[in-house]
Enzyme design. Sequence first.
Site, PDB file in Angstrom:
ATOM      1  N   CYS A   1      15.401 -47.031 -35.197  1.00 37.93           N
ATOM      2  CA  CYS A   1      16.632 -47.810 -35.207  1.00 37.93           C
ATOM      3  C   CYS A   1      17.503 -47.464 -36.406  1.00 37.93           C
ATOM      4  CB  CYS A   1      16.342 -49.304 -35.138  1.00 37.93           C
ATOM      5  SG  CYS A   1      15.040 -49.825 -36.228  1.00 37.93           S
TER       6      CYS A   1
ATOM      7  N   HIS B   1      14.223 -33.123 -47.301  1.00 35.59           N
ATOM      8  CA  HIS B   1      14.611 -34.274 -46.494  1.00 35.59           C
ATOM      9  C   HIS B   1      13.416 -34.823 -45.713  1.00 35.59           C
ATOM     10  CE1 HIS B   1      17.489 -36.846 -44.418  1.00 35.59           C
ATOM     11  NE2 HIS B   1      16.814 -36.573 -43.308  1.00 35.59           N
TER      12      HIS B   1
END
Lengths: 270, 422
Positions: free
Chosen positions: B50, B99
């Site tokens: 989400c 990342h």
Amino acid sequence: MYPTLLDLAIFGYIAATGLSLAYLVQREEWLHRLASVATIAGWVLHTVALLGVAFRLGRPPLGSLSEAVSVAVWVAVLWALWAERQYGVKVLGAFVLPVVLVFGINSATTRPLAIPGIERALGSAWIWVHIGLVLLGIAAFVLNFAGALMYVLQERQLKAKRPGKLYYRLPDLETLDRLTYRTLALGFPFLTTGLILGVLWAGRAWGSVFAYDPLALLSFVAWTIYAGTLAGRAAAGWHGRRAAYFAIIGFAALVLTLGAGMFLPGRHGS
Amino acid sequence: MALFVAGLSHKNAPVELREQLAVEEDKLRELLRDIAATGVVQETLILSTCNRVEVYGVAEAPGEARAVVFRQLCRYRGVSHASVEPLLYTHVDDAAVHHAFRVAASLDSMLIGEPQILGQVKDAFALAQGCETVGPALHTLFTQAFAVGKKVRSETEIARHAVSVSFAAVELAKKIFAGLGGRAVLLVGAGKMGELAARHLVEQGAFPIYVANRTWQRAQEMARALSGAAVPFAELEVALAGVDIVITSTGAPEPIVTRAMVQRVMHGRRARPLFFIDIAVPRDVEGSANTLDNVYCYDIDDLKQVVEANLRERLREAQRAEVLVEREVAKFLARQGDVEVIPTIVSLRERLEEIRVGEVKKALARLPGATAETREAIEGLSSAIVNKILHAPISKLRESSRAGSSRSWLELVHELFGLGRK
């Protein structure tokens, strides 16, 4: 050769103290590991140094107050290493080692190797037992003091409701209270028996028990404080803060006692 | 061939868009296969939560791959590609590794240190593996990312301190008591939040649970829900004497637990600590009770303050975690580099060893009377020469791979030593 070893041991304790304090501020596991290594290294060197002194003098290294304090430091470090693992209090070193260091440096710098007449006084085997028991007691009270100090600090944080760095580092109150209680229960019998032997021996050798000896007088004060705390704990259910304050006061009295023995003229030699 | 990650997250994309782009599992499988079928990527993995939608992959042209993948994804979800495109970020090679590690370590999360993300990354990895879109590059990357995520969690306190009021209360209890197993809890009032705090305590082993409420019926219901026992509201003081932790959340306009009451209770407890978690507004416990020995009384504002302190502590720990992640990235890249040159190093060694053994054999054939000592000396001498010769090119290769310039060196070594095709 042997003084050098003792100096190295002190150096190990200095490093361990610095690292432990750094670990208290900065939670880096390697700091803790290094602190443990330095502590153990210091302790091992200390052991060898003490054994060296014992062999050279042909008697236990307890012939003068500073020798005895050195041994007390040695025992305290050993117990601290044990307690840290037993209670899982990784920051214990930061509270025990500074005290150890002060005592250790003191005993290393005020090092009268032979007190006149000491051999005669030490003729009785009881005097060795007296010294040995008392210093086992002192070692336990070093831990008792550290536990109490941590308790007071943590309790303050919890009461103030503003968690600071120490709130996150220090363990829970119950563990600290238990550590303080156990070390009191451990140290007190040693101190008591040791003092009784000292009193009996002094009565015979000096004629009067507390005659002109500030150390003997002050040690009785310290003992009374510890006896009161233990009684309060066992009978009146004192816990926590009150017991911790008494532990700190008791230790202050103990430090004064030893200081008096080292720096004031008296029969425990200065 | 380049490793890349492209996507959007809570940092730059609004929740409405993230919602629209989030892909459920079944669709994700389909999407992965479709993307693989286009041939723009060699390997690919999609992380869809989400808070982020990210595509990890290995491609000849990451820019093109990103466009293809997201066009596909937008078509799936009925979102216009034009609205998504400007929000996308792309990291390539070293930056992509960095990342991935930061995401797995929960450093890129909306709530730094939240524990779910590592599991979500693992799920995404398993899904892509199931679809056979994971190759050696992503496999190495993510296995390492999991390890880094775990390491950050265990070596820093990034995820340690509670950031919700009810968990903060549990942590406070753990700073007062050595473990919560067997601690008796009294829940006064039957509010949702009180129940939640009680449940957290039960999860930590607190037992037994007592519930007091003005309506007896409600107390019984709540007691049943918590596997506890209801106690009469009128006998609150009696109940207080026997418990360790009290949660209050009634709607009473006046304090229902007064300082005098606590003082009386503490008298009979032989200094056993008593911890009040007062989440009621207005407060249920008189604040001055906190001044009593061995009584700790936290109201909702106090708890919020603890949560704020916890958040600050997390951020401090996050800084340490960033350093740790950077170190891990450097290590990973160094190893990756080595992986690239290792086959060459091995064949180089094999080639020279082959020559050495052959020459030694010839020499020994010409020396039929050689003693064992002589043979040994010849073996030793030849090995030493080979090792000395190899030393410089091997270290140069390793060095160059770490500096990212191994390609030309690899070719050179192959050419010079006649190692044949790579």
